[in-house]
Design an enzyme around this catalytic site. Structure first.
Site, PDB file in Angstrom:
ATOM      1  N   CYS A 108      -0.044 -30.526  23.026  1.00 11.93           N
ATOM      2  CA  CYS A 108      -0.377 -29.141  23.339  1.00 11.93           C
ATOM      3  C   CYS A 108       0.720 -28.293  22.711  1.00 11.93           C
ATOM      4  CB  CYS A 108      -0.429 -28.937  24.852  1.00 11.93           C
ATOM      5  SG  CYS A 108      -1.101 -27.333  25.266  1.00 11.93           S
ATOM      6  N   CYS A 111       1.522 -24.783  24.806  1.00 14.18           N
ATOM      7  CA  CYS A 111       1.707 -24.714  26.253  1.00 14.18           C
ATOM      8  C   CYS A 111       1.917 -26.123  26.765  1.00 14.18           C
ATOM      9  CB  CYS A 111       0.458 -24.114  26.888  1.00 14.18           C
ATOM     10  SG  CYS A 111      -1.019 -25.043  26.419  1.00 14.18           S
ATOM     11  N   SER A 112       1.754 -26.293  28.037  1.00 13.52           N
ATOM     12  CA  SER A 112       1.888 -27.644  28.590  1.00 13.52           C
ATOM     13  C   SER A 112       0.607 -28.012  29.318  1.00 13.52           C
ATOM     14  CB  SER A 112       3.087 -27.700  29.530  1.00 13.52           C
ATOM     15  OG  SER A 112       3.002 -26.663  30.481  1.00 13.52           O
ATOM     16  N   CYS A 113      -0.527 -27.704  28.703  1.00 13.94           N
ATOM     17  CA  CYS A 113      -1.822 -27.990  29.312  1.00 13.94           C
ATOM     18  C   CYS A 113      -1.964 -29.482  29.521  1.00 13.94           C
ATOM     19  CB  CYS A 113      -2.937 -27.530  28.397  1.00 13.94           C
ATOM     20  SG  CYS A 113      -2.825 -25.795  28.073  1.00 13.94           S
TER      21      CYS A 113
END
Length: 207
Positions: A108, A111-113
């Site tokens: 990702c 972000c840190s999805c």
């Protein structure tokens, strides 16, 4: 940033995730917002009970049931939900299948999805800028660092998760697993194999 390093150093007997959970727990407990026992239960649930075990059950069903595998390939969100696992944010899931020709790796970049409902707590490195950028530029090198040495002719596809779309890698079913039931198959599926930074375990390597 310096403060963060200091914390890690101070808690060097803890793993990074333990240190982060502990720091968060301390702050929230001091503010009177949480009961530490409740947090422990939540963390345990995501880390061991829900977490990767949900995803492992999905993969095992796909290995054992070609019809389910087809559904998972076509509409992963619905197929995963049919087993009772749904994301809290209603994120869409997409399943990508490893084959002898192609290995899939999830990253990702912005972000840190991370689909908590099927993979549990994200590993600390998943959020690290170094992993996010290098996985895109040099996926083969990153995989080698995780101990996954792939033949040169095997293509590596990198999938970029977003807040709206999260990926689940379906690893290849290991040899020698014919006749194993879904529970036994699920025990071979690791969290890292569902991100693509690992492979499913062989029956001999089962914990």
């Amino acid at each position: 940033m310096h403060h963060h390093d200091h914390d890690d150093h101070h808690d060097n007997h803890l793993t990074p995730i333990e240190a982060r959970v502990k720091a968060l727990e301390t702050i929230l407990t001091e503010k009177g917002l949480i009961d530490p026992a409740a947090i422990d239960a939540i963390v345990d649930t995501y880390e061991t009970k829900i977490g990767p075990r949900n995803g492992a059950a999905v993969v095992a069903r796909a290995w054992a049931d070609p019809a389910f595998a087809g559904w998972l390939a076509g509409d992963a969100t619905a197929a995963i939900a049919s087993l009772g696992y749904t994301g809290r944010q209603g994120e869409h899931m997409r399943a990508v299948f490893n084959t002898p020709e192609t290995h899939n790796l999830v990253v990702c970049t912005l972000c840190s999805c991370y689909p908590w409902s099927v993979l549990g707590l994200p590993p600390v490195w998943y959020k690290a800028p170094a992993y996010r950028s290098r996985a895109v530029i040099d996926p083969r090198g990153v995989l080698a660092e995780f101990g996954v040495a792939l033949p040169e002719e095997r293509k590596i596809r990198v999938w970029d998760s977003t807040a709206e779309l999260r990926y689940l890698v379906v690893p290849e079913r290991p040899a020698g697993t014919e006749g194993m039931d879904e529970a036994a198959l699920a025990a071979l599926v690791t969290r890292d194999s569902m991100i693509g930074t690992g492979l499913a375990l062989s029956p001999e390597a089962r914990p």
